[in-house]
Enzyme design. Structure first.
Site, mmCIF file in Angstrom:
data_model
loop_
_atom_site.group_PDB
_atom_site.id
_atom_site.type_symbol
_atom_site.label_atom_id
_atom_site.label_comp_id
_atom_site.label_asym_id
_atom_site.label_seq_id
_atom_site.Cartn_x
_atom_site.Cartn_y
_atom_site.Cartn_z
ATOM 1 N N ASP A 1 -5.275 -1.929 7.479
ATOM 2 C CA ASP A 1 -4.077 -1.096 7.242
ATOM 3 C C ASP A 1 -3.484 -0.384 8.459
ATOM 4 O OD1 ASP A 1 -5.500 -1.568 4.914
ATOM 5 O OD2 ASP A 1 -5.597 0.506 4.305
ATOM 6 N N GLU B 1 -4.071 2.092 -4.053
ATOM 7 C CA GLU B 1 -4.437 2.486 -2.685
ATOM 8 C C GLU B 1 -3.176 2.820 -1.896
ATOM 9 O OE1 GLU B 1 -8.414 -0.117 -1.750
ATOM 10 O OE2 GLU B 1 -6.543 -1.164 -1.370
HETATM 11 C C1 FRU Z 1 -6.660 -0.708 1.838
HETATM 12 C C2 FRU Z 1 -7.990 0.009 2.023
HETATM 13 C C3 FRU Z 1 -7.805 1.506 1.862
HETATM 14 C C4 FRU Z 1 -8.964 2.057 2.632
HETATM 15 C C5 FRU Z 1 -9.069 1.076 3.779
HETATM 16 C C6 FRU Z 1 -10.464 0.830 4.273
HETATM 17 O O1 FRU Z 1 -6.582 -1.919 2.470
HETATM 18 O O2 FRU Z 1 -8.930 -0.488 1.099
HETATM 19 O O3 FRU Z 1 -7.759 1.943 0.532
HETATM 20 O O4 FRU Z 1 -8.738 3.361 3.072
HETATM 21 O O5 FRU Z 1 -8.512 -0.148 3.326
HETATM 22 O O6 FRU Z 1 -10.466 0.066 5.431
#
Ligand code: FRU
Length: 507
Positions: free
Chosen positions: A48, A230
């Site tokens: 992300d 998320e």
């Molecule tokens: C989304 C996610 C978020 C988390 C991160 C962990 O892709 O699962 O919810 O904070 O990636 O790397």
């Protein structure tokens, strides 16, 4: 040596060292499948985008990063900066895991009024708000291992100090409790945190980024719920002088074409609650390969969006060697009304025009089987294809190489859908669902039509009808695609067609 010569010599050395760091990138950025006009890390695993913030003429991009492997692991915040949203400078890692856990996704704000008190000697603090994910607690089966913490920087994002009293928002017992996106709510003079809490969004408010009060919840019964919610985002957009709030909610899995994807809601926010205008499910990008997308903070009325250009369904097994994954191109978000419904639109930022090469343009062509490469010559690398027409008819645009591998992009009139098919796009066997055809509804009800494709070595991004229908798709051909051909069985009159190569951002 005279003072003048000394200064000239020093400038020369500085110039050479900066050229050196760029040529280093050019060297490694030639690997197979390496995106040329998209951000990707020099090495190792990325997911992300995090902490997107604009400050003192610089766009900051932090990102979920595991520097020791090409698969996901203990998360850090990697960091890159850009003056133009196109060319990126790699920066040292900003946040490392610590005794409270890994550094999961989150946001960053410019605390102009120093509400946090972190500012010193008039230096405005940048404050990052992120999730501390405690892997020990997770292993032990606890349900409170994700908590929200903060860190601040007084040197424009170069170095960060974690707040001694972290976490600032403790988990009340919700397994998935993460990805805080914080923004300043002017009308109420307070910070609002939009937090993903398993199957809904929870809004919190704070006067100082340190103490948080729960305001409301949204979404348990609304929208898509094929997986966990998320990486949310909440911001106003301007529709003809009317403020319309958009709430982005990323979802994994449960996307319209499988795996992870970005949905959104449009409505009203009063500093406490979000009230949607409609309850149907909307996707910001229908393709399989835009995820965890959120917007930059501190960009005024402009809302610039960036997503991770992959999908949790296969992100960790894609066939790249020294690094994994890239970001989408940055996109300007807008709002359009069709009937009585509002839709969020996405368009590639205009800054990308700076890397446009020479354009080949054509007007008023009746297409049945048209080889654009006859005009452009063989393609080698990134480019942008734009077409417009007064009347949309079914068509396909095929990107192919001389090894017979291809990606087919098109419009199906009977289903009123755009599609991208990557079944025979090269290396596809790394995951059973990868070789597939994906679709997006055409939302526009207009007769006329426009389309922009942003093509890179390993991706295509489709923006149709002024950004109403958007799809992002990655692929891994054994050789670069070098031909583009347009076909239409019925005949399709294209009013204007433009193709230009795009120059690599790493050279
Ligand atoms: C989304 C996610 C978020 C988390 C991160 C962990 O892709 O699962 O919810 O904070 O990636 O790397």
């Amino acid at each position: 040596m005279s003072y003048f010569k000394y200064v000239v010599c020093l400038l020369f050395i500085i110039a050479c060292s900066s050229v050196k760091s760029q040529t280093n990138d050019a060297g490694i950025y030639n690997e197979a499948h390496r995106p040329q006009i998209h951000f990707s890390p020099q090495k190792a695993w990325m997911n992300d985008p995090n902490g997107l913030v604009f400050y003192k003429s610089t766009y900051h991009l932090f990102y979920q990063y595991y520097p020791d492997s090409t698969v996901w692991g203990p998360m850090h915040w990697g960091h890159a900066t850009s003056k133009d949203l196109v060319h990126w400078q790699h920066q040292p890692i900003a946040l490392y895991p610590d005794s409270l856990g890994y550094i999961f996704s989150g946001s960053a704000v410019v605390d102009v009024a120093n509400t946090s008190g972190f500012g010193k000697n008039g230096e405005v603090p940048l404050v990052a708000i992120f999730t501390h994910h405690d892997p020990k607690g997770e292993k032990e089966g606890k349900n409170n291992f994700q908590n929200q913490s903060i860190a601040y920087s007084l040197d424009e994002g170069k170095s960060w100090t974690k707040y001694a009293a972290n976490p600032v928002l403790k988990n009340p017992g919700i397994r998935d409790f993460r990805d805080p996106k914080v923004s300043w709510y002017k009308e109420g003079k307070k910070w609002i945190m939009t937090l993903a809490t398993l199957d809904r969004i929870t809004f919190y408010s704070s006067p100082n980024l340190k103490e948080w009060t729960k305001e409301s919840e949204f979404g348990k019964e609304i929208g898509a719920h094929g997986g966990v919610w998320e990486c949310p985002d909440l911001f106003p957009l301007n529709y003809k002088g009317k403020k319309v709030w958009a709430l982005i909610v990323n979802l994994n899995p449960g996307g319209p074409n499988g795996g992870s994807a970005t949905q959104y809601f449009v409505g009203d926010f009063n500093g406490k609650e979000f009230k949607p205008f409609a309850t149907d499910t909307r996707w910001l990008d229908y393709g399989p390969d835009e995820y965890a997308g959120v917007t930059w903070s501190n960009t005024g009325d402009r809302k610039i969006f960036l997503g991770w250009m992959s999908n949790w369904q296969y992100g960790t097994v894609v066939p790249t060697k020294n690094w994994r994954s890239a970001m989408t191109v940055p996109r300007d978000l807008g709002i359009e009304k069709i009937g009585d419904k509002f839709f969020v639109t996405s368009k590639p930022v205009k800054e990308l025009n700076a890397i446009d090469g020479k354009a080949v343009t054509m007007a008023n062509i009746a297409v049945t089987n048209y080889d654009i490469t006859n005009k452009t010559g063989k393609l080698s690398g990134a480019g942008r294809l734009s077409i417009s027409s007064d009347k949309l008819e079914p068509f396909t645009i095929t990107l192919s190489n001389d090894a017979g591998e291809k990606v087919v992009i098109g419009y199906d009139k009977t289903k009123n859908q755009y599609f991208i098919e990557r079944t025979n796009s090269g290396i596809v066997s790394f995951e059973k669902g990868f070789a597939a055809k994906h679709t997006a509804p055409r939302l526009s009800v207009k007769e006329n039509f426009d389309l922009t494709l942003i093509i890179d070595n390993a991706s295509v991004e489709l923006f149709a009808d002024d950004g109403l229908s958007v799809m992002t798709e990655i692929f891994f051909p054994n050789e670069l695609f070098s031909n583009i051909n347009i076909q239409s069985a019925n005949g399709f009159t294209i009013r204007s067609l433009k193709y230009n190569a795009m120059k690599s951002i790493w050279r």
